[in-house]
Write an enzyme that holds these catalytic residues in place. Structure first.
Site, short mmCIF file in Angstrom:
data_model
loop_
_atom_site.label_atom_id
_atom_site.label_comp_id
_atom_site.label_asym_id
_atom_site.label_seq_id
_atom_site.Cartn_x
_atom_site.Cartn_y
_atom_site.Cartn_z
N MET A 41 0.84 -1.20 0.00
CA MET A 41 0.00 0.00 0.00
C MET A 41 0.88 1.25 0.00
O MET A 41 1.14 1.87 1.03
CB MET A 41 -0.93 -0.02 1.22
CG MET A 41 -1.79 -1.26 1.32
SD MET A 41 -2.95 -1.23 2.72
CE MET A 41 -1.78 -1.25 4.10
N ASP A 42 1.32 1.63 -1.18
CA ASP A 42 2.29 2.71 -1.32
C ASP A 42 1.61 4.00 -1.80
O ASP A 42 0.74 3.95 -2.68
CB ASP A 42 3.37 2.29 -2.33
CG ASP A 42 4.55 3.24 -2.34
OD1 ASP A 42 4.76 3.96 -1.35
OD2 ASP A 42 5.27 3.27 -3.36
#
Length: 274
Positions: A41-42
Protein backbone atom coordinates in the site's frame (compact mmCIF):
# COMPACT_ATOMS: atom_id res chain seq x y z
CA UNK A 1 -39.93 13.85 5.25
CA UNK A 2 -37.14 15.12 3.01
CA UNK A 3 -34.49 13.36 5.09
CA UNK A 4 -36.48 10.12 4.93
CA UNK A 5 -36.63 10.40 1.14
CA UNK A 6 -32.89 10.94 0.92
CA UNK A 7 -32.30 7.88 3.11
CA UNK A 8 -34.50 5.71 0.88
CA UNK A 9 -32.74 6.99 -2.26
CA UNK A 10 -29.33 6.34 -0.73
CA UNK A 11 -30.34 2.82 0.28
CA UNK A 12 -31.70 2.14 -3.19
CA UNK A 13 -28.50 3.35 -4.84
CA UNK A 14 -26.42 1.10 -2.57
CA UNK A 15 -28.61 -1.88 -3.46
CA UNK A 16 -28.29 -1.20 -7.19
CA UNK A 17 -24.53 -0.72 -6.85
CA UNK A 18 -24.21 -4.00 -4.94
CA UNK A 19 -26.29 -5.83 -7.56
CA UNK A 20 -24.18 -4.53 -10.44
CA UNK A 21 -21.00 -5.36 -8.56
CA UNK A 22 -22.20 -8.91 -7.96
CA UNK A 23 -23.01 -9.28 -11.66
CA UNK A 24 -19.51 -8.11 -12.55
CA UNK A 25 -17.91 -10.51 -10.06
CA UNK A 26 -20.02 -13.38 -11.43
CA UNK A 27 -18.66 -12.66 -14.92
CA UNK A 28 -15.09 -12.58 -13.59
CA UNK A 29 -15.61 -15.95 -11.91
CA UNK A 30 -15.80 -17.65 -15.32
CA UNK A 31 -12.02 -17.23 -15.44
CA UNK A 32 -9.41 -18.39 -12.90
CA UNK A 33 -9.72 -16.41 -9.68
CA UNK A 34 -6.85 -15.66 -7.30
CA UNK A 35 -6.93 -17.33 -3.91
CA UNK A 36 -4.49 -14.86 -2.34
CA UNK A 37 -3.81 -11.21 -3.20
CA UNK A 38 -1.03 -9.22 -1.52
CA UNK A 39 -0.89 -5.42 -1.54
CA UNK A 40 2.02 -3.05 -1.03
CA UNK A 41 0.00 0.00 0.00
CA UNK A 42 2.29 2.71 -1.32
CA UNK A 43 1.60 6.41 -1.79
CA UNK A 44 -0.31 7.64 1.27
CA UNK A 45 2.29 10.27 2.17
CA UNK A 46 2.48 11.50 -1.43
CA UNK A 47 -1.31 11.66 -1.54
CA UNK A 48 -1.31 14.04 1.44
CA UNK A 49 1.59 16.07 0.03
CA UNK A 50 -0.01 16.45 -3.41
CA UNK A 51 -3.21 17.74 -1.84
CA UNK A 52 -1.42 19.92 0.70
CA UNK A 53 -3.30 18.36 3.61
CA UNK A 54 -2.20 17.13 7.01
CA UNK A 55 0.28 14.25 6.73
CA UNK A 56 -1.88 11.64 8.48
CA UNK A 57 -4.79 12.34 6.15
CA UNK A 58 -3.38 10.07 3.45
CA UNK A 59 -3.13 7.14 5.83
CA UNK A 60 -6.68 7.69 7.11
CA UNK A 61 -8.04 7.73 3.56
CA UNK A 62 -5.87 4.69 2.87
CA UNK A 63 -7.55 2.77 5.69
CA UNK A 64 -10.97 3.45 4.13
CA UNK A 65 -9.63 2.20 0.80
CA UNK A 66 -8.31 -0.92 2.52
CA UNK A 67 -11.73 -1.63 4.03
CA UNK A 68 -13.53 -1.30 0.68
CA UNK A 69 -10.84 -3.31 -1.14
CA UNK A 70 -11.15 -6.12 1.42
CA UNK A 71 -14.91 -6.16 0.90
CA UNK A 72 -14.51 -6.41 -2.89
CA UNK A 73 -11.93 -9.19 -2.55
CA UNK A 74 -14.09 -11.24 -0.21
CA UNK A 75 -17.22 -10.68 -2.32
CA UNK A 76 -15.43 -12.15 -5.34
CA UNK A 77 -14.20 -15.15 -3.37
CA UNK A 78 -10.58 -14.25 -2.55
CA UNK A 79 -9.80 -16.16 0.65
CA UNK A 80 -6.51 -14.53 1.65
CA UNK A 81 -5.46 -10.89 1.58
CA UNK A 82 -2.06 -9.71 2.84
CA UNK A 83 -1.11 -6.04 3.18
CA UNK A 84 2.26 -4.39 3.77
CA UNK A 85 1.38 -1.76 6.37
CA UNK A 86 4.69 -0.80 8.00
CA UNK A 87 8.26 -1.85 7.20
CA UNK A 88 11.05 -2.15 9.76
CA UNK A 89 12.80 0.46 7.62
CA UNK A 90 9.93 2.90 8.29
CA UNK A 91 11.18 3.28 11.86
CA UNK A 92 13.97 5.44 10.37
CA UNK A 93 11.45 8.21 9.69
CA UNK A 94 11.07 11.22 11.98
CA UNK A 95 10.08 10.10 15.50
CA UNK A 96 6.97 12.31 15.47
CA UNK A 97 5.79 10.72 12.22
CA UNK A 98 6.44 7.20 13.51
CA UNK A 99 4.52 7.93 16.72
CA UNK A 100 1.65 9.39 14.71
CA UNK A 101 1.49 6.23 12.60
CA UNK A 102 1.60 4.03 15.70
CA UNK A 103 -1.31 5.99 17.22
CA UNK A 104 -3.29 5.69 13.99
CA UNK A 105 -2.52 1.97 13.77
CA UNK A 106 -3.80 1.40 17.31
CA UNK A 107 -6.98 3.33 16.49
CA UNK A 108 -7.65 1.36 13.32
CA UNK A 109 -6.92 -2.03 14.89
CA UNK A 110 -9.49 -1.22 17.56
CA UNK A 111 -11.97 -0.24 14.84
CA UNK A 112 -11.53 -3.61 13.15
CA UNK A 113 -12.86 -5.30 16.27
CA UNK A 114 -16.06 -3.23 16.37
CA UNK A 115 -19.24 -5.25 16.08
CA UNK A 116 -20.17 -3.41 12.87
CA UNK A 117 -16.76 -3.79 11.21
CA UNK A 118 -15.87 -5.78 8.10
CA UNK A 119 -14.14 -8.32 10.38
CA UNK A 120 -17.43 -9.13 12.09
CA UNK A 121 -19.38 -9.07 8.82
CA UNK A 122 -17.21 -11.68 7.08
CA UNK A 123 -15.84 -13.60 10.08
CA UNK A 124 -12.28 -12.58 9.18
CA UNK A 125 -9.28 -14.10 10.94
CA UNK A 126 -6.52 -11.52 11.45
CA UNK A 127 -2.77 -12.20 11.45
CA UNK A 128 -0.04 -9.70 12.26
CA UNK A 129 3.29 -10.67 10.73
CA UNK A 130 6.55 -9.03 11.73
CA UNK A 131 8.72 -8.28 14.74
CA UNK A 132 5.89 -7.06 16.97
CA UNK A 133 8.36 -6.28 19.77
CA UNK A 134 9.44 -3.23 17.74
CA UNK A 135 5.96 -1.73 17.97
CA UNK A 136 4.86 0.58 20.75
CA UNK A 137 3.23 -1.35 23.57
CA UNK A 138 -0.34 -0.11 22.88
CA UNK A 139 -0.09 -1.21 19.22
CA UNK A 140 1.50 -4.54 20.11
CA UNK A 141 -1.20 -5.30 22.68
CA UNK A 142 -3.93 -4.25 20.24
CA UNK A 143 -2.47 -6.54 17.58
CA UNK A 144 -2.30 -9.47 20.01
CA UNK A 145 -5.88 -8.80 21.11
CA UNK A 146 -7.08 -8.76 17.47
CA UNK A 147 -5.37 -12.08 16.70
CA UNK A 148 -6.77 -13.71 19.84
CA UNK A 149 -10.28 -12.35 19.27
CA UNK A 150 -10.44 -13.62 15.67
CA UNK A 151 -8.42 -16.85 16.03
CA UNK A 152 -11.50 -19.07 15.78
CA UNK A 153 -13.09 -17.20 12.88
CA UNK A 154 -13.59 -19.40 9.83
CA UNK A 155 -13.98 -16.74 7.15
CA UNK A 156 -11.32 -15.07 4.95
CA UNK A 157 -7.85 -14.36 6.32
CA UNK A 158 -6.37 -10.86 6.56
CA UNK A 159 -2.62 -10.76 7.24
CA UNK A 160 -1.11 -7.40 8.14
CA UNK A 161 2.66 -7.02 7.85
CA UNK A 162 3.93 -4.53 10.44
CA UNK A 163 7.50 -4.04 11.65
CA UNK A 164 8.19 -6.45 8.79
CA UNK A 165 10.76 -7.14 6.11
CA UNK A 166 11.15 -10.36 4.18
CA UNK A 167 14.84 -10.48 5.14
CA UNK A 168 13.90 -10.41 8.82
CA UNK A 169 11.24 -13.08 8.26
CA UNK A 170 13.71 -15.43 6.53
CA UNK A 171 16.39 -14.88 9.19
CA UNK A 172 13.83 -15.65 11.90
CA UNK A 173 12.76 -18.82 10.06
CA UNK A 174 16.39 -19.99 9.70
CA UNK A 175 17.03 -19.40 13.43
CA UNK A 176 13.91 -21.32 14.43
CA UNK A 177 14.70 -24.15 12.02
CA UNK A 178 18.24 -24.37 13.42
CA UNK A 179 16.94 -24.45 16.99
CA UNK A 180 14.70 -27.32 15.95
CA UNK A 181 17.55 -29.14 14.20
CA UNK A 182 19.98 -28.78 17.11
CA UNK A 183 17.95 -31.45 18.89
CA UNK A 184 18.71 -33.79 15.98
CA UNK A 185 22.42 -32.93 15.76
CA UNK A 186 23.48 -36.53 16.35
CA UNK A 187 21.27 -37.77 13.54
CA UNK A 188 22.61 -38.18 10.02
CA UNK A 189 20.08 -35.81 8.46
CA UNK A 190 20.54 -32.60 10.45
CA UNK A 191 20.80 -30.10 7.59
CA UNK A 192 18.10 -27.44 7.26
CA UNK A 193 15.89 -28.16 4.24
CA UNK A 194 13.63 -25.83 2.29
CA UNK A 195 10.69 -27.51 3.97
CA UNK A 196 12.16 -26.83 7.42
CA UNK A 197 12.55 -23.15 6.61
CA UNK A 198 9.10 -22.75 5.06
CA UNK A 199 7.51 -24.34 8.10
CA UNK A 200 8.81 -21.43 10.20
CA UNK A 201 7.87 -18.58 7.87
CA UNK A 202 4.94 -16.38 8.90
CA UNK A 203 3.13 -17.71 5.83
CA UNK A 204 3.44 -21.38 6.85
CA UNK A 205 -0.33 -21.91 6.87
CA UNK A 206 -1.09 -19.57 4.00
CA UNK A 207 -0.84 -20.18 0.23
CA UNK A 208 1.66 -18.08 -1.72
CA UNK A 209 0.16 -14.94 -3.25
CA UNK A 210 -1.27 -15.29 -6.75
CA UNK A 211 -1.03 -11.53 -7.31
CA UNK A 212 1.24 -8.95 -5.67
CA UNK A 213 0.01 -5.40 -6.32
CA UNK A 214 2.08 -2.33 -5.56
CA UNK A 215 0.38 1.01 -5.98
CA UNK A 216 1.87 4.40 -6.96
CA UNK A 217 3.61 2.99 -10.03
CA UNK A 218 6.70 1.78 -8.15
CA UNK A 219 8.26 -1.43 -9.47
CA UNK A 220 10.08 -2.56 -6.30
CA UNK A 221 8.98 -5.28 -3.87
CA UNK A 222 10.67 -3.37 -1.04
CA UNK A 223 11.57 -6.52 0.90
CA UNK A 224 8.00 -7.87 0.91
CA UNK A 225 7.23 -11.61 0.68
CA UNK A 226 10.36 -12.24 -1.39
CA UNK A 227 10.38 -15.97 -0.63
CA UNK A 228 6.68 -16.42 -1.36
CA UNK A 229 6.35 -14.36 -4.55
CA UNK A 230 8.43 -16.41 -6.99
CA UNK A 231 5.35 -17.40 -9.04
CA UNK A 232 3.02 -14.57 -8.09
CA UNK A 233 1.95 -12.13 -10.77
CA UNK A 234 3.61 -8.79 -9.94
CA UNK A 235 1.65 -5.68 -10.87
CA UNK A 236 2.44 -2.00 -10.39
CA UNK A 237 -0.79 0.00 -10.41
CA UNK A 238 -0.23 3.71 -11.03
CA UNK A 239 -2.71 5.30 -8.60
CA UNK A 240 -1.50 6.12 -5.10
CA UNK A 241 -2.96 3.77 -2.50
CA UNK A 242 -5.66 6.24 -1.31
CA UNK A 243 -6.76 6.50 -4.97
CA UNK A 244 -7.00 2.73 -5.51
CA UNK A 245 -10.55 1.67 -6.34
CA UNK A 246 -12.69 -1.16 -7.69
CA UNK A 247 -11.78 -0.64 -11.35
CA UNK A 248 -8.07 -0.99 -10.52
CA UNK A 249 -8.78 -4.23 -8.68
CA UNK A 250 -10.89 -5.56 -11.56
CA UNK A 251 -8.12 -4.73 -14.01
CA UNK A 252 -5.62 -6.57 -11.79
CA UNK A 253 -7.81 -9.69 -11.83
CA UNK A 254 -8.17 -9.52 -15.62
CA UNK A 255 -4.40 -9.19 -16.01
CA UNK A 256 -3.93 -12.23 -13.77
CA UNK A 257 -6.42 -14.24 -15.82
CA UNK A 258 -4.63 -13.26 -19.02
CA UNK A 259 -1.25 -14.62 -17.84
CA UNK A 260 -2.66 -17.50 -15.77
CA UNK A 261 -1.80 -20.24 -18.34
CA UNK A 262 1.81 -19.05 -18.42
CA UNK A 263 2.05 -18.96 -14.61
CA UNK A 264 0.65 -22.48 -14.39
CA UNK A 265 3.09 -23.69 -17.02
CA UNK A 266 6.03 -22.20 -15.12
CA UNK A 267 4.87 -23.76 -11.86
CA UNK A 268 4.57 -27.15 -13.54
CA UNK A 269 7.98 -26.79 -15.15
CA UNK A 270 9.55 -25.90 -11.82
CA UNK A 271 8.04 -28.96 -10.12
CA UNK A 272 9.45 -31.20 -12.84
CA UNK A 273 12.88 -29.60 -12.48
CA UNK A 274 12.69 -30.02 -8.70
Amino acid sequence: MEENGKSITSSLLRSVSRFLRNCLFAMLSFGPMPNHIAFIMDGSRRYAKNRIVQQGTGHRVGFKVLTSTLQYCYEMGVKYVTVYAFSIDNFKREPAEVQSLMDLMKEKIDELLNRESIVSKYGIRINFWGNLNLLTEPVRLAAMKAMTATAKNTGPVLSICVAYTSTNEIMRAVEKAWEEKRKEIEQMDSAISVGDLERHLYTANCPDPDIVIRTSGETRLSNFLLWQSDYGHLQNRHPLWPEFCLRHLIWAILEFQRVYPYLQERRGWCKKEG
